[in-house]
Design an enzyme around this catalytic site. Structure first.
Site, PDB file in Angstrom:
ATOM      1  N   GLU A  85       0.847  -1.206   0.000  1.00 55.99           N
ATOM      2  CA  GLU A  85       0.000   0.000   0.000  1.00 55.99           C
ATOM      3  C   GLU A  85       0.876   1.248   0.000  1.00 55.99           C
ATOM      4  OE1 GLU A  85      -2.531  -0.168   3.401  1.00 55.99           O
ATOM      5  OE2 GLU A  85      -3.131  -2.222   2.968  1.00 55.99           O
TER       6      GLU A  85
ATOM      7  N   ASP B  79       0.743   3.792  -3.007  1.00 59.94           N
ATOM      8  CA  ASP B  79       0.318   5.182  -2.768  1.00 59.94           C
ATOM      9  C   ASP B  79       1.300   6.162  -3.411  1.00 59.94           C
ATOM     10  OD1 ASP B  79      -1.222   7.321  -1.206  1.00 59.94           O
ATOM     11  OD2 ASP B  79       0.786   7.573  -0.395  1.00 59.94           O
TER      12      ASP B  79
ATOM     13  N   ASP C 113      -7.393   0.682   0.427  1.00 63.07           N
ATOM     14  CA  ASP C 113      -6.044   0.160   0.674  1.00 63.07           C
ATOM     15  C   ASP C 113      -5.694  -0.942  -0.326  1.00 63.07           C
ATOM     16  OD1 ASP C 113      -5.758   1.876   2.803  1.00 63.07           O
ATOM     17  OD2 ASP C 113      -6.173   0.355   4.337  1.00 63.07           O
TER      18      ASP C 113
ATOM     19  N   GLU D 199      -4.428   0.484  -3.622  1.00 65.69           N
ATOM     20  CA  GLU D 199      -3.034   0.928  -3.521  1.00 65.69           C
ATOM     21  C   GLU D 199      -2.082  -0.258  -3.522  1.00 65.69           C
ATOM     22  OE1 GLU D 199      -3.528   5.117  -1.063  1.00 65.69           O
ATOM     23  OE2 GLU D 199      -3.081   3.287   0.051  1.00 65.69           O
TER      24      GLU D 199
END
Length: 243
Positions: free
Chosen positions: A41, A45, A114, A117
């Site tokens: 994640e 991101d 989440d 990502e």
């Protein structure tokens, strides 16, 4: 590896060379106690911010930095990531522990966001930036086509809500504190409160909605400014590890 993971790939529009990476991205920490998906994640991101930032930079050559930042924030956080997850149908494929499964974790916005990502991080590890970028931009293609700079100047309440949700803070409260003027030309004064930060701001307008938007704008400006100051302070005071 269970075939259900492979079944997800057509919806993603991406075929993994290393399918175990997809399994890892979809394995929530509640399932096995590890935090590997959270590492993905983190990576995803960062990659998503870069891909969308570059796309916006190219799409809006005359936009100011603040406009680009607000547009990017609307596309890479919370609400929109959840929308992407639902479009891809991720929920049934996320591996959860018994408690999360029982409480409906596969439908929880934060878990869905989440997972998006983490999958982006997995695609990057699987095939590198060009393939990952191509697929992410396909997911975002329709939204990017309809995006305009006007989106950066409207709906303070939505922007404030997304800012708070992305930091797992409670939603703001709005309360009318004063109504004045004649019936044909009333004005409203509204308080916007973010209890967890101990902040209260007031806005005045010719309607309740206008007053709420003004108060939300003041609140958002204060929160973003405080966040920037905290980040600067963290950088200045971090002794680092290099000597």
């Amino acid at each position: 590896m269970h075939n259900s993971y492979l079944d997800l790939q057509p919806a993603l529009g991406y075929q993994f060379q290393q399918p175990d990476l997809l399994q890892l991205a979809l394995t929530h920490r509640s399932h096995n106690g590890t935090h590997n998906s959270e590492r993905m994640e983190f990576l995803g991101d960062s990659i998503l911010n870069f891909i969308i930032g570059e796309a916006l930079f190219e799409q809006f050559p005359d936009a100011r930095e603040g406009q680009l930042s607000r547009l990017r924030a609307s596309l890479v956080k919370g609400v929109y990531l959840t929308r992407v997850a639902k479009q891809l149908g991720l929920g049934p494929y996320i591996l959860l522990g018994p408690g999360e499964l029982k409480s409906g974790g596969s439908r929880r916005d934060s878990i869905l966001a989440d997972a998006v990502e983490a999958i982006i991080g997995a695609m990057y590890l699987d095939a590198g930036m060009p393939s990952c970028k191509r697929q992410v931009l396909e997911w975002y293609a329709d939204r990017l086509k309809t995006l305009s700079l006007e989106d950066t100047t409207k709906d303070n309440k939505t922007r404030l809500q997304e800012w708070l949700q992305s930091r797992k803070l409670a939603l703001p409260g709005y309360e009318i504190v004063d109504i004045g003027g004649q019936s044909h030309s009333q004005h409203f004064e509204v308080e916007c409160t973010v209890s967890e930060r101990g902040l209260v701001f007031r806005g005045k307008g010719q309607s309740r909605r206008q007053a709420e938007q003004i108060a939300a704008g003041k609140m958002l400006a204060e929160l973003e400014n405080a966040g920037n100051q905290d980040a600067t302070l963290s950088i200045e005071t971090d002794p680092g590890t290099d000597n």
